[in-house]
Design an enzyme around this catalytic site. Sequence first.
Site, PDB file in Angstrom:
ATOM      1  N   TYR A 221      68.616  87.214   7.575  1.00 46.89           N
ATOM      2  CA  TYR A 221      69.427  87.620   6.593  1.00 46.89           C
ATOM      3  C   TYR A 221      70.768  88.086   7.069  1.00 46.89           C
ATOM      4  CZ  TYR A 221      66.028  86.303   3.180  1.00 46.89           C
ATOM      5  OH  TYR A 221      65.070  85.773   2.441  1.00 46.89           O
ATOM      6  N   HIS A 368      62.206  73.796   8.737  1.00 48.53           N
ATOM      7  CA  HIS A 368      62.398  74.808   7.740  1.00 48.53           C
ATOM      8  C   HIS A 368      63.432  75.661   8.103  1.00 48.53           C
ATOM      9  CE1 HIS A 368      62.372  78.055   4.817  1.00 48.53           C
ATOM     10  NE2 HIS A 368      62.216  78.870   5.745  1.00 48.53           N
ATOM     11  N   HIS A 370      65.762  75.059  10.753  1.00 45.87           N
ATOM     12  CA  HIS A 370      67.034  74.337  11.022  1.00 45.87           C
ATOM     13  C   HIS A 370      67.767  74.051   9.644  1.00 45.87           C
ATOM     14  CE1 HIS A 370      65.858  73.848  15.194  1.00 45.87           C
ATOM     15  NE2 HIS A 370      67.022  73.540  15.159  1.00 45.87           N
TER      16      HIS A 370
END
Lengths: 540, 172
Positions: A221, A368, A370
Amino acid sequence: MDHTDSARLSLISMWVGFIAFLAAAIMGVYQVLERSGLIPAIESPALYFASVSTHGVLMGFVLTTFLVVGFGYYTATTSLKQPVWNKPLAWFGFYICITGVLMAAVPLLTGQASVLYTFYPPLKAHPAFYIGATLLVAGSWVWCLEMVMMMTIWKRAHPGDTVPLAMYGTTANAIMWFITSLGVTLEAIFQLIPWSLGLIDTVDVGLARTLFSWTLHAIVYFWLFPAYIAMYTLLPKAAGGKLFSDQMGRVAFIMLLVFSIPIGFHHLYMDPFQAAGWKFLHMIGTFMVAVPTLITGFTIIASLEVAGRLRGGKGLFGWIAALPWSNPMVTAAGLGLLMLTLGGFGGMINASYSMNAMVHNTQWVTGHFHLIFAGTTVIMYFAIAYYLWPKMTGRRLYSNTLALTQLWLWFIGMLVLTLPWHYLGIAGQPRRISSTPYDPVLVQQWDASELAMIVGGLILMISALMLVYVLARTHGNSQQEASLAVEYAEPLHPVLRIPPLLNGLAFWTVLVVVYMVASYGYPILQFFLMETHGTVPWSI
Amino acid sequence: MSIDPLRHVCEDPLERKWTWISLILASVMGGVLGFYALASNLHPPSNVETIDSSRLHLSEEFAEDKLGVKTNPDGSLTITMVAARYGFYPPRIEVPVDTPVTLRMASADVLHGVHVPGTNMTTMIVPGYISEVTTTFTRTGEFSLLCNEYCGLGHDQMWSRLSVVEKPGGGG
């Protein structure tokens, strides 16, 4: 204007990131070729794992940290219209980061740190690798302090005013990153560095993995925040419209701050040493952190629809065609949202307490992240660069057409690379392998996908070269950029009165700390309560 | 929806609706997985049990002559295995189909992981800890145990065989 105040620092910082990015993209091509086994001459596990380790560090730590820091300084000075607080300190932080990168680069490139960017004790790397990585993190803390100070100073000078959304998000990211990077820092300082120097004999691998998981989820994040900030605050204006909701942007940023850190156990679902109940608790938080992304999807698409209709788009989908797709920011956001949708569905599987078993540590996972990181996040880094380079250099972008082509190639390359990887994972292929010397019956189902990933890797490398070319040529462009001001999007409904909780971050920071103690307190404490056996270092 | 608590942060009714949908979606996902966890006893392998990985050869359970498949009084099986660079020991195991199998695994050196493509069997194998995972193989045939966690330069070479056979006494 204050924008020049941080332009040099931001520009240099982002250049460091993109040079690291280019090197890593080239390594990526070597990796897919080596892994396919098509060219026996380049088969080498030693070189492959040194390359994978370096690729991961460059993409995950170097590109991201320097991009986030550079973009953060520029966002802070232009949205707050105030200079960088304590500029020498900001540069000091930058040089600490650079020192860390150079220090880690030596063992990485000489094959003495082929432990992948996730460290994986008890495999032992050269101490310089751990110390370098720690310095990079420590240098980024200077930026965290800078962002908090700049927002605080601004609020003091503008009592009752609403902090600009771009700065609100940037500061939320800074606080989140500081808290989440403590996990890996504790692992490095109390375990990996003294152990690699021979000061302590053993490390508790369970504790090390638990500490790393504290960092491992929210770090994504930290990478993603600039992409969201650009989508909320730059994209609506670039598309010719307004931001659908300023307040929901704040809510999304707060939820990312609160929910992204205390949920790292979904990286430990398949590990022993943590009990199922804790894993379940972290799963609930993991699904909660999907909510800000769902909110973002709505707000951004609604903002784009506002823009499309203002530009004369009619009907249910007519507004999509009416959007200015020749604008790199709009194209990158559109393609980025598509990849986010695909990757998000995959993420739901990974996040699932029980379904995770079907994909854990397979090539699916590589596909996922990438798709979400290298896809959604990095394509928005490109858009940010294309938008800011003219502002920072004063020169017009070298070629808009090349920039658009580059974005489309990145999107196509990423799908060609990652969709087969998802399939390979379901077909049982482990991740992090340099060859496939397994049962031929199993391996033959993988062959076609292995070819596709080579094509994907090549397309991505060409796209990476084009990005660096366009940015480099922009510096020498004789045409001046007309306006150097960063134009932040205005909200559809002017923000007149905002609840104090949506204009500050102190309360939310306290909440994260409480949530962290609840979700990580006992799981860490248990290692000191039970009798554990440490592990000695092993060479690769 | 005059009492909608979201109205303080969100003015647009459509966006409020979407936010509720998002929250419900997240809760339903968590709820469904929670339901199956409790109803079908479906949990990830989460054994908390320590062992000294440097002394496996001296341990009651993981010494070389103690490894392999054992039948429990209730008819279920326990398989004791060691993962060490670069193999799983014993290197070839055979189990009957449709029989509950508990794998107990320990690492003699570094971090490993294992999964069996085509089944739901998977766990990390962490030095210092004992992994335990229970499954039932529902199809007969030749399967592979693949190491799925980077464990050194020979990582790719680390795999072994698993045969799932008909139940003795003709179960199929």
